[in-house]
Write an enzyme that holds these catalytic residues in place. Structure first.
Site, PDB file in Angstrom:
ATOM      1  N   ASP A  57       1.183   6.112  -5.203  1.00  0.00           N
ATOM      2  CA  ASP A  57       1.267   6.655  -3.848  1.00  0.00           C
ATOM      3  C   ASP A  57       2.703   6.517  -3.349  1.00  0.00           C
ATOM      4  O   ASP A  57       3.523   5.870  -3.994  1.00  0.00           O
ATOM      5  CB  ASP A  57       0.288   5.946  -2.899  1.00  0.00           C
ATOM      6  CG  ASP A  57       0.352   4.439  -3.040  1.00  0.00           C
ATOM      7  OD1 ASP A  57       1.473   3.906  -3.220  1.00  0.00           O
ATOM      8  OD2 ASP A  57      -0.701   3.786  -2.969  1.00  0.00           O
ATOM      9  N   ASP A  59       5.146   5.449  -0.194  1.00  0.00           N
ATOM     10  CA  ASP A  59       5.249   4.756   1.088  1.00  0.00           C
ATOM     11  C   ASP A  59       6.617   5.030   1.694  1.00  0.00           C
ATOM     12  O   ASP A  59       7.626   5.023   0.992  1.00  0.00           O
ATOM     13  CB  ASP A  59       5.063   3.246   0.880  1.00  0.00           C
ATOM     14  CG  ASP A  59       3.720   2.920   0.245  1.00  0.00           C
ATOM     15  OD1 ASP A  59       2.697   3.380   0.784  1.00  0.00           O
ATOM     16  OD2 ASP A  59       3.690   2.245  -0.801  1.00  0.00           O
ATOM     17  N   ASP A 138       7.652  -8.282  -0.614  1.00  0.00           N
ATOM     18  CA  ASP A 138       7.235  -9.387  -1.480  1.00  0.00           C
ATOM     19  C   ASP A 138       8.210  -9.629  -2.638  1.00  0.00           C
ATOM     20  O   ASP A 138       8.823 -10.688  -2.733  1.00  0.00           O
ATOM     21  CB  ASP A 138       5.779  -9.219  -1.952  1.00  0.00           C
ATOM     22  CG  ASP A 138       5.428  -7.826  -2.435  1.00  0.00           C
ATOM     23  OD1 ASP A 138       6.339  -6.985  -2.568  1.00  0.00           O
ATOM     24  OD2 ASP A 138       4.235  -7.573  -2.705  1.00  0.00           O
TER      25      ASP A 138
HETATM   26  P1  ATP Z   1       1.163   0.158  -6.017  1.00  0.00           P
HETATM   27  O1  ATP Z   1       0.958   1.145  -4.886  1.00  0.00           O
HETATM   28  O2  ATP Z   1       1.614   0.759  -7.280  1.00  0.00           O
HETATM   29  O3  ATP Z   1       0.022  -0.771  -6.171  1.00  0.00           O
HETATM   30  P2  ATP Z   1       3.214  -0.861  -4.273  1.00  0.00           P
HETATM   31  O4  ATP Z   1       4.398  -1.734  -4.573  1.00  0.00           O
HETATM   32  O5  ATP Z   1       3.513   0.475  -3.694  1.00  0.00           O
HETATM   33  O6  ATP Z   1       2.376  -0.773  -5.609  1.00  0.00           O
HETATM   34  P3  ATP Z   1       1.576  -1.320  -1.967  1.00  0.00           P
HETATM   35  O7  ATP Z   1       0.440  -2.264  -1.836  1.00  0.00           O
HETATM   36  O8  ATP Z   1       1.334   0.133  -1.902  1.00  0.00           O
HETATM   37  O9  ATP Z   1       2.301  -1.706  -3.330  1.00  0.00           O
HETATM   38  O10 ATP Z   1       2.644  -1.752  -0.862  1.00  0.00           O
HETATM   39  C1  ATP Z   1       3.828  -1.002  -0.614  1.00  0.00           C
HETATM   40  C2  ATP Z   1       5.003  -1.945  -0.404  1.00  0.00           C
HETATM   41  O11 ATP Z   1       4.771  -2.764   0.737  1.00  0.00           O
HETATM   42  C3  ATP Z   1       5.251  -2.918  -1.544  1.00  0.00           C
HETATM   43  O12 ATP Z   1       6.046  -2.336  -2.541  1.00  0.00           O
HETATM   44  C4  ATP Z   1       5.958  -4.051  -0.843  1.00  0.00           C
HETATM   45  O13 ATP Z   1       7.310  -3.764  -0.646  1.00  0.00           O
HETATM   46  C5  ATP Z   1       5.269  -4.081   0.513  1.00  0.00           C
HETATM   47  N1  ATP Z   1       4.131  -5.011   0.516  1.00  0.00           N
HETATM   48  C6  ATP Z   1       2.828  -4.725   0.264  1.00  0.00           C
HETATM   49  N2  ATP Z   1       2.048  -5.811   0.362  1.00  0.00           N
HETATM   50  C7  ATP Z   1       2.852  -6.814   0.706  1.00  0.00           C
HETATM   51  C8  ATP Z   1       2.656  -8.202   0.967  1.00  0.00           C
HETATM   52  N3  ATP Z   1       1.454  -8.744   0.885  1.00  0.00           N
HETATM   53  N4  ATP Z   1       3.742  -8.934   1.319  1.00  0.00           N
HETATM   54  C9  ATP Z   1       4.971  -8.374   1.416  1.00  0.00           C
HETATM   55  N5  ATP Z   1       5.218  -7.094   1.164  1.00  0.00           N
HETATM   56  C10 ATP Z   1       4.190  -6.321   0.814  1.00  0.00           C
HETATM   57 MG    MG Z   2       2.098   1.853  -2.993  1.00  0.00          MG
END
Ligand code: ATP
Ligand code: MG
Length: 428
Positions: A57, A59, A138
């Site tokens: 996805d 963001d 994170d």
């Molecule tokens: P994927 O969508 O492939 O699972 P992602 O890195 O995009 O991985 P998401 O859960 O969509 O993960 O979150 C988007 C972004 O928001 C992350 O890349 C991170 O920078 C931030 N993020 C998400 N959850 C947390 C958290 N619990 N603590 C700190 N930052 C977070």
């Molecule tokens: Mg994501």
């Protein structure tokens, strides 16, 4: 906070091009730019493209406040309490827009941030600059920002080096960051498995001792996180790591106890591993996987233990299994909430382990036509694969199906306006 100078990676030194980004995400960024706001692609979208993978996805991160973003997009909605966000819908695609998070300090309004007695962040709605936003994320690999205005990648935390070194590194002090949000421990394992990275030693060091903090996470949030872990196509590796870091203890205490102490512990572990291996294979082959089958597998050791126990106390077979299912589920639901439609199916899969033993007369012909037959049969095979003696029952059903293929369920015929009504069939 000391000023962070970003390393700016120009267009010709990274592989992110607009045709690798969802057109909807580009639209959102362009609209925000046209209204004078900053907007960046961030998180998994940037990370995965840099690694040659397709992002799940996209963001977006911006200096516009959620209400301002919401006002700009008719197709958007404001969501979240813990983190206010805007979801913008384009057909079935959803673009998540978050406002730069700032560092909460003494001056910040108490209603905007909130911590629990364990240091967990319950609310985090203080807004800030892009630099502050980067350090609130994170892991370094998740904190790269791509601008659709100048096509550069902004790297505030040496993220690019960690990507090259294949390391999942926590931003800031790992212990503090895990305390703020213990789910980050699960995320560390997930990204390491998904990206085939190592967890950087300082990032992995505190996990073992902090694992019990997962007990403070609401059961509903954990259901989503567990699916992300076990439906990632890397469930076997993740399960081994959950055991290694004692995170499994915090998530599935009963099962963990059975896996550690029961005389059949080795069998149960093999059973779960076989189940997860099947799940991984199905995900990689893009076949559907139901959370019900997954959880039926994970919780089976406890169901089976209680079932055998009750039987040894004289409770008849079927009520013993029902009682064991109910009790094992109830205990597990205190930690991870599993929606009812899945728990019903789990109970059926378990109950079918008795039904599938009734192979006399017409019974098998009726069973094979039941909607739950396939899942229950796969579950039986799993028990057999893990080394349980089921008296050749799995094999029996395999042969039975070859001789008696289940009828393909016909779809209801389409009715066209001028089609004649079909004659009613009467069997009397
Ligand atoms: P994927 O969508 O492939 O699972 P992602 O890195 O995009 O991985 P998401 O859960 O969509 O993960 O979150 C988007 C972004 O928001 C992350 O890349 C991170 O920078 C931030 N993020 C998400 N959850 C947390 C958290 N619990 N603590 C700190 N930052 C977070
Ligand atoms: Mg994501």
């Amino acid at each position: 906070m000391p000023e962070l100078i970003p390393n700016i990676i120009p267009r010709d030194q990274h592989p992110i091009s607009r045709n690798l980004i969802s057109p909807s995400a580009l639209k959102v960024m362009h609209r925000l730019h046209s209204k004078g706001y900053e907007a960046f692609l961030v998180g998994g979208g940037v990370r995965d493209i840099l690694l040659g993978k397709q992002p799940k996805d996209f963001d977006i991160s911006t200096n516009a406040h959620p209400e301002q973003v919401h006002a700009l997009f008719k197709n958007s909605r404001l969501i979240g309490r813990r983190f206010k966000l805007v979801h913008i819908l384009f057909g079935r695609e959803m673009i998540e827009v978050a406002t730069f998070r700032g560092q909460a300090d003494e001056q910040s309004n108490k209603s905007e941030t909130k911590q629990s007695e364990h240091g967990m962040l319950l609310r985090d709605n203080v807004y800030g600059t892009i630099e502050e936003d980067a350090v609130r994320r994170d892991f370094t690999v998740n904190a790269l920002y791509y601008s659709a205005q100048d096509f550069c990648v902004y790297d505030f935390l040496n993220s690019h080096n960690d990507i090259k070194a294949k390391q999942v590194r926590m931003i800031g002090d790992p212990e503090t960051r895990y305390r703020e949000d213990p789910v980050r421990m699960l995320r560390a394992l997930r990204f390491a498995a998904k990206l085939n990275f190592e967890i950087e030693p300082n990032t992995s060091a505190p996990i073992l001792s902090m694992a019990p903090l997962l007990g403070n996470i609401p059961a509903a949030r954990l259901f989503d996180e567990m699916l992300k872990l076990f439906m990632s196509g890397h469930a076997v590796e993740i399960f081994e790591n959950l055991l290694h870091y004692k995170l499994f203890d915090a998530l599935f205490p009963q099962i963990s106890h059975t896996l550690n102490s029961n005389k059949q512990a080795a069998y149960y572990k093999r059973f779960i591993l076989e189940g997860l291996r099947n799940t991984d294979n199905r995900i990689r082959a893009e076949k559907p996987v139901t959370p019900a089958f997954l959880y039926a597998t994970l919780i089976w050791p406890e169901v089976n233990r209680q079932w055998q126990q009750l039987k040894s106390e004289g409770v008849p077979d079927f009520p013993a299994l029902q009682q064991a299912s109910q009790s094992a589920l109830q205990k597990q639901l205190a930690h991870i909430s599993i929606p009812k439609r899945f728990t019903l199916m789990m109970k059926e899969i378990w109950e079918y382990q008795i039904r599938l033993t009734k192979i006399q007369g017409r019974r098998p012909f009726q069973l094979i036509e039941q909607p739950r037959f396939r899942a229950a049969y796969d579950f039986l095979l799993l028990r057999e694969q893990a080394g349980e003696n089921v008296n050749g029952l799995g094999q029996w059903w395999t042969k039975f199906q070859v001789k008696n293929p289940a009828p393909v369920h016909k779809k209801a015929p389409r009715r066209f306006k001028n089609s004649k009504p079909r004659p009613q069939q009467h069997n009397k």
